[in-house]
Scaffold this active site. Structure first.
Site, PDB file in Angstrom:
ATOM      1  N   GLY A 185       0.805  -1.210   0.000  1.00 59.69           N
ATOM      2  CA  GLY A 185       0.000   0.000   0.000  1.00 59.69           C
ATOM      3  C   GLY A 185       0.840   1.261   0.000  1.00 59.69           C
ATOM      4  O   GLY A 185       0.647   2.159  -0.811  1.00 59.69           O
ATOM      5  N   GLU A 202       1.127   5.820   7.774  1.00 60.08           N
ATOM      6  CA  GLU A 202       2.536   6.048   7.424  1.00 60.08           C
ATOM      7  C   GLU A 202       3.141   7.161   8.277  1.00 60.08           C
ATOM      8  O   GLU A 202       4.284   7.062   8.710  1.00 60.08           O
ATOM      9  CB  GLU A 202       2.676   6.378   5.929  1.00 60.08           C
TER      10      GLU A 202
HETATM   11 ZN   LIG Z   1       3.047   0.243   8.427  1.00 55.40          ZN
END
Ligand SMILES: [Zn+2]
Length: 847
Positions: free
Chosen positions: A268, A305
Site C-alpha cells: 500500500g 505512514e
Molecule cells: Zn506500516
C-alpha cells in the site's frame, strides 16, 4: 537450522554515516553509485563484511588512522546477499572511511531500486526510478549494513537529467549543474536511522507547493496532471502530523515531508522517513468523486505512514521479530487519528469489519501467535498479514481501553522518549506502560502476543451472580486449553466498569434486571456466548446495544454458522430481526452472511431466496431513500450503496438494476452523481452485464479521471458472470493492460466469481509460472486467496495438491490458512445447501 551468523553481520565493523551518490539511467534501466561509509572498527580486521545483492562492486579503499588500505579482493556471496571485502592490511580499531563504487539494474519487480512507468495523454511512456527497501532490499541499491539496529546518518546525493524531479529523505540543500544536461542534488543529512527507511525517487514528476505544518513543509509528489487530486491528502497529512506530534509529545523528527504517489507499488505505502511512497490510489483522490470508504482508505494509509515517523522510524525494532509491533501500533494510531479527523465517520465501527476477518483467521488451527521467534528476515516475511495489522491493533486497543486512553498515551510517550534514535524489543513497550500505569501490562499482553487464537467468554447468570469463564474459540470445535488474561469492560444498569477475566474465570454481582453487556464497546478480542437469560435481556431491546455491539453480535452469530454451531437458516431468521437497522457496519455484517447463503442455492429456491432478500432490504432502502438527502450523515451514502448492491446483486431486483444502469452511464458524463451510488452501480451492472457493457468498462478503465474510478471498473471486471468475459479478464492479467500491482486482486476476485470461478482457477494453474515472474513475491499469496471461494470437494483437493507442488516460500503459513478456510467453506456449503434449499423450497417465506 542455520545459526545466527548467517543472518546477522559481524559487529567488528559498524557504520555511523553513509555519504552516498546515485545516478539512475532511466532509459537504460540501470544505475551507478559511489559511497563513502564512515565506520567504526571495533577490533582488528583484514576483511569487511556487509550486505549487497544483485550489485556489481568495483574499486574500494579504507582510509583511517593507519593510512589507506586497498580493497584487494571482493567476494560476493549471493546466497547470503553479502560482500566480503579483503583488505591489503589489517585495520586497527578506530574510525575509518570505506569508499566503494557499484552499479546495478533497476528492478522490474517493485523491490529494491526499481522501475515504474506511466503513459501520458499522448501515449508516450515515461519511466520513474524509485525504491522499496523494507525489509532487506536496501542492499539491492547500495552496499550496506542492512539490519535495523545498525542505524546511521545518510547524506544522499542524486544525479538526474535536468527537468527531472529528484527527492530523498532530507530536503534538498544544494544543486549543481554538471553542464551536460545533468544536475547533481544534495539532500540534508537524515537523523540516525535504519537502512530500510532510505528512499530516492527520480522521474518526470511534479510536486505541489508546500503546505506549512508548524514549520514542516508538506508536499504531494505526483505524475504531471494530477495536482487536482492532492488537496485531500495534504489536508489529512497536515492533520495527522499535528495529531501525532501532540499525541506522542515529540516534534516531527525530520525537516520536511514529501508524500509520493507512484504508478507501480507492490504494497500500500512505505514509511520512508520524510519521503513516504504510496500506491496512487491510496494517496491521490478527488473528494467530489470519491466514496466515503475510498476517502477513509486514503486517510487511513496517510495517517498510518505518518504515525510510523515516530513509531518505527525514530524508535525502531531491534530485529525483524518486531515488525508486528511496528505495524500493529501504526494501525492503532491510524485509527485514533482518523477517528479524530472525522468523528462522524465512526472509524472504530468500520474497524470491526476488518477485525471480523482477523477473528476468522485466528479461529483456524493454522493460526499463529502475533509474535514468534524470527531468525532469518524471511521468517518475518509472514508477519505482514492480518494477524499483525488487525489483530495486533485490536489487542493494543483492548489494552488502551482497559487502562484508559490517557494512561496508555502516557506510557507511549515514556517509551518513545526513553528510546528515541534507538532500537527496542516488544517488552520495552510493555515495561514503559507498566511503569506509567502500575498495571501488570507485560503479563496481560504476553498471553495475547505469544499465543495464537482467542477466547470464547461464556457468561452464565445465577441469581445476581454473573460467572465468566473462557475457552479457546476454534472453528474446528477442537478442545484446546489455551487461556488468557482478558481485560474488558462490563456494562449493567449501574454503569460500565473494567474487569479482568483471569485463566480460572471471574464471578461478580450484577443488578437483578436490565441488560448485562459483557465486553461493552467490544474492545476485547473475544467472542461472547451468553446464556438464555442474558441473551433474552439483550435482544428484548436491541437499541440497548451500541452499533458496535450489534455488529459484533451479528458477526458472532455468523461465525457460529461457519463453525457448525448454528444453522444457516437460523441466521436468516436472526437477520429478519434487523429490519429496522439503520447503521452501515451492522448491515455489512448481515450482508456478508446473506451473500454466502446465496452462493449455496440454485434453481427455484434461489429465486425464492432472492425474493426473501428483497423483502428484507426494501424497508431499509425505502427508509434511507434512493437519492441522497439534504443534511444526511456521510455514512448514509455508503449505507445506501450497500443496500442497493444487496438488492441489485443478491436480490436480482429489476428496479435496482435499472437504476444502476442509468446511474453508471450518467456518471461517465460531466454531471455530478453521488459517488456512493456510482460505485454501487458499477458493481451491480457488472454482475448483470453484457459484452457491450464489458467493452464500455474497458474504455472506462483507460479513460478514468481518478485512480479510484479506474479501480472500481477494474475490480468489477471479474464480476461479469459470462464465461467468455471472465476468460478475457483473467487473460488480460498477463498483458500490460493490467498493472502487475493489480494482478493478484483481479485474479483472486475472478476466482470468487459465483458462476465461473473455476475457470479463473484453471487459468491461474496453467499460467502459474508467468504469474510468479510478474507479481511482487510478497503479493503472490493474494492470488491464492481466491481458492477460498471454490467450495466443491474436488476443488479443495485440487487446490491442496497444486500448492503442495507449487509452494509460496514467503507465505507458507498464510497459504495454509487459506487452504484451511477453503475446507471450512466446503464444510459450510455441505451443511448449509440442503438446509437452505429446504427452507426456500416452497417460497420466499421462512417457516
Ligand atoms: Zn506500516
Amino acid at each position: 537450522m542455520q545459526d545466527e551468523a548467517h543472518y546477522r553481520l559481524p559487529r567488528t565493523v559498524v557504520p555511523s554515516r553513509y555519504d552516498l551518490t546515485l545516478e539512475p539511467d532511466l532509459e537504460a534501466g540501470t544505475f551507478e553509485g559511489s559511497q563513502v561509509v564512515t565506520v567504526s572498527v571495533e577490533e582488528p580486521v583484514d576483511e569487511i563484511v556487509l550486505n549487497a545483492d544483485d550489485l556489481e562492486l568495483g574499486g574500494g579503499s579504507l582510509e583511517g588512522p593507519g593510512g589507506t588500505l586497498a580493497v584487494t579482493e571482493i567476494r560476493l556471496d549471493a546466497e547470503n546477499e553479502r560482500a566480503h571485502l579483503r583488505l591489503s592490511g589489517t585495520a586497527e580499531p578506530g574510525e575509518w572511511r570505506l569508499s566503494l563504487d557499484f552499479r546495478g539494474t533497476l528492478s522490474g519487480r517493485l523491490e529494491g531500486f526499481y522501475r515504474s512507468t506511466f503513459k501520458d495523454d499522448d501515449g508516450r511512456t515515461h519511466v520513474i526510478a524509485t525504491t522499496q527497501f523494507e525489509s532487506t532490499d536496501a542492499r539491492k541499491a547500495f552496499p550496506c549494513w542492512d539490519e535495523p539496529d545498525l542505524k546511521a546518518v545518510f547524506g544522499i546525493a542524486l544525479v538526474a537529467p535536468e527537468g527531472m524531479l529528484a527527492i530523498s529523505n532530507g530536503p534538498e540543500i544544494e544543486r549543481e549543474d554538471l553542464g551536460d544536461g545533468r544536475v547533481r542534488r544534495r539532500f540534508a543529512d537524515t537523523m540516525i536511522m535504519s537502512t530500510y527507511l532510505v528512499a530516492f525517487v527520480v522521474g518526470p514528476l511534479e510536486a505541489t507547493e508546500p503546505v506549512d505544518v508548524d514549520g514542516v513543509p508538506l508536499r504531494i509528489v505526483h505524475r504531471p496532471g494530477k495536482q487536482d487530486l492532492a488537496a485531500f491528502p495534504l489536508d489529512v497529512g497536515a492533520f495527522s502530523l499535528r495529531f501525532f506530534a501532540d499525541y506522542y509529545g515529540i516534534a516531527y523528527p525530520d525537516r520536511k515531508m514529501d508524500m509520493v504517489g507512484l504508478p507501480d507499488f507492490a504494497q500500500g505505502a512505505m514509511e520512508n522517513l520524510g519521503a513516504v511512497t504510496y500506491r496512487e490510489s491510496l494517496l491521490l483522490i478527488d473528494p467530489e468523486k470519491a466514496t466515503q470508504p475510498e476517502l477513509a482508505n486514503v486517510a487511513d494509509v496517510v495517517a498510518h505512514e505518518l504515525a510510523h515517523m515516530w513509531f518505527g522510524d525514530l524508535v525502531t525494532m531491534r530485529w525483524w521479530n518486531g515488525i508486528w509491533l511496528n505495524e500493529a501500533f501504526a494501525t492503532l494510531m491510524e485509527l485514533l487519528a482518523v477517528d479524530a479527523y472525522r468523528p462522524d465517520w465512526e472509524r472504530w465501527s468500520s474497524f470491526l469489519r476488518s477485525r471480523a476477518v482477523a477473528f476468522e483467521v485466528d479461529a483456524l488451527e493454522s493460526t499463529r501467535s502475533i509474535e514468534y521467534p524470527v531468525r532469518s528476515p524471511d521468517d518475518a516475511a509472514g508477519m505482514f498479514d492480518i494477524l499483525t495489522y488487525t489483530k495486533g491493533a485490536a489487542v493494543l486497543r483492548m489494552l488502551e481501553q482497559y487502562l484508559g486512553a490517557e494512561r496508555f498515551r502516557d506510557g507511549i510517550r515514556r517509551y518513545l522518549d526513553e528510546h528515541r534514535f534507538g532500537n527496542t524489543e516488544t517488552h520495552d513497550l510493555w515495561d514503559a506502560i507498566e511503569k506509567a500505569t502500575g498495571e501488570p501490562v507485560r503479563r496481560i499482553m504476553d498471553g495475547w502476543i505469544w499465543q495464537g487464537g482467542y477466547p470464547l467468554v461464556s457468561a452464565r447468570l445465577e441469581g445476581d451472580s454473573l460467572t465468566l469463564s473462557q475457552r479457546r474459540y476454534l472453528t474446528s470445535g477442537e478442545e484446546d486449553d489455551t487461556v488468557w488474561d482478558v481485560p474488558l469492560l462490563i456494562r449493567t444498569a449501574e454503569g460500565t466498569a473494567p474487569a479482568l477475566i483471569e485463566p480460572d474465570g471471574l464471578t461478580l454481582e450484577v443488578p437483578a434486571e436490565g441488560p448485562v453487556v459483557v465486553n461493552a464497546g467490544v474492545h476485547a478480542f473475544v467472542r461472547v456466548d451468553y446464556d438464555d437469560e442474558l441473551l433474552g435481556r439483550l435482544t428484548a431491546d436491541l437499541t440497548s446495544l451500541s452499533t458496535d455491539e450489534r455488529t459484533q453480535l451479528v458477526d458472532d452469530t455468523w461465525a457460529a454458522v461457519v463453525s457448525g454451531r448454528r444453522s444457516a437458516v437460523d441466521f436468516c431468521r436472526f437477520a429478519e430481526s434487523f429490519r429496522g437497522e439503520t447503521e452501515l457496519p451492522v448491515w455489512q455484517a448481515l450482508l456478508q452472511g446473506i451473500a454466502w447463503c446465496e452462493r449455496f442455492l440454485s434453481d427455484g429456491p434461489r429465486e425464492h431466496y432472492r425474493s426473501w432478500v428483497r423483502g428484507l432490504l426494501w424497508p431499509a432502502m425505502e427508509r434511507i431513500g434512493w437519492e441522497p438527502r439534504e443534511g444526511e450523515r456521510d455514512l448514509d451514502k455508503p449505507l445506501r450503496g450497500a443496500l442497493m448492491t444487496g438488492l441489485g446483486v443478491l436480490g436480482a431486483d429489476p428496479q435496482a438494476f435499472g437504476m444502476a444502469m442509468e446511474i453508471e452511464r450518467e456518471s461517465r458524463g460531466d454531471g455530478q452523481v453521488d459517488p456512493s451510488l456510482v460505485a454501487a452501480s458499477v458493481g451491480i451492472v457488472a454482475a448483470g452485464g453484457t459484452p457491450e457493457d464489458f467493452e464500455r468498462y474497458l474504455d472506462a478503465i483507460r479513460t478514468a479521471r481518478t485512480p479510484q474510478e479506474e479501480l472500481r471498473y477494474l475490480y468489477s471486471l471479474p464480476d461479469f458472470r459470462d464465461a467468455m468475459l471472465l476468460d478475457r479478464t483473467v487473460g488480460m492479467t498477463l498483458t500490460d493492460e493490467i498493472r502487475s500491482q493489480n494482478v493478484p486482486g483481479v485474479l483472486a476476485r475472478s476466482m470468487a466469481n459465483r458462476d465461473n470461478g473455476a475457470r479463473a482457477w484453471a487459468f491461474v494453474k496453467e499460467h502459474w509460472d508467468e504469474i510468479v515472474s510478474q507479481v511482487a513475491p510478497t503479493t503472490l499469496v493474494y492470488v491464492a486467496d481466491g481458492v477460498r471461494f471454490l467450495t466443491e470437494r474436488d476443488q479443495v483437493r485440487d487446490a491442496a495438491a497444486f500448492f503442495e507442488a507449487h509452494p509460496i516460500a514467503q507465505s507458507t503459513l498464510q497459504l495454509r490458512q487459506i487452504l484451511e478456510r477453503q475446507r471450512v467453506n466446503e464444510a459450510l456449503r455441505t451443511r448449509a445447501t440442503p438446509e437452505l434449499m429446504g427452507a426456500f423450497g416452497a417460497g420466499p417465506e421462512l417457516s
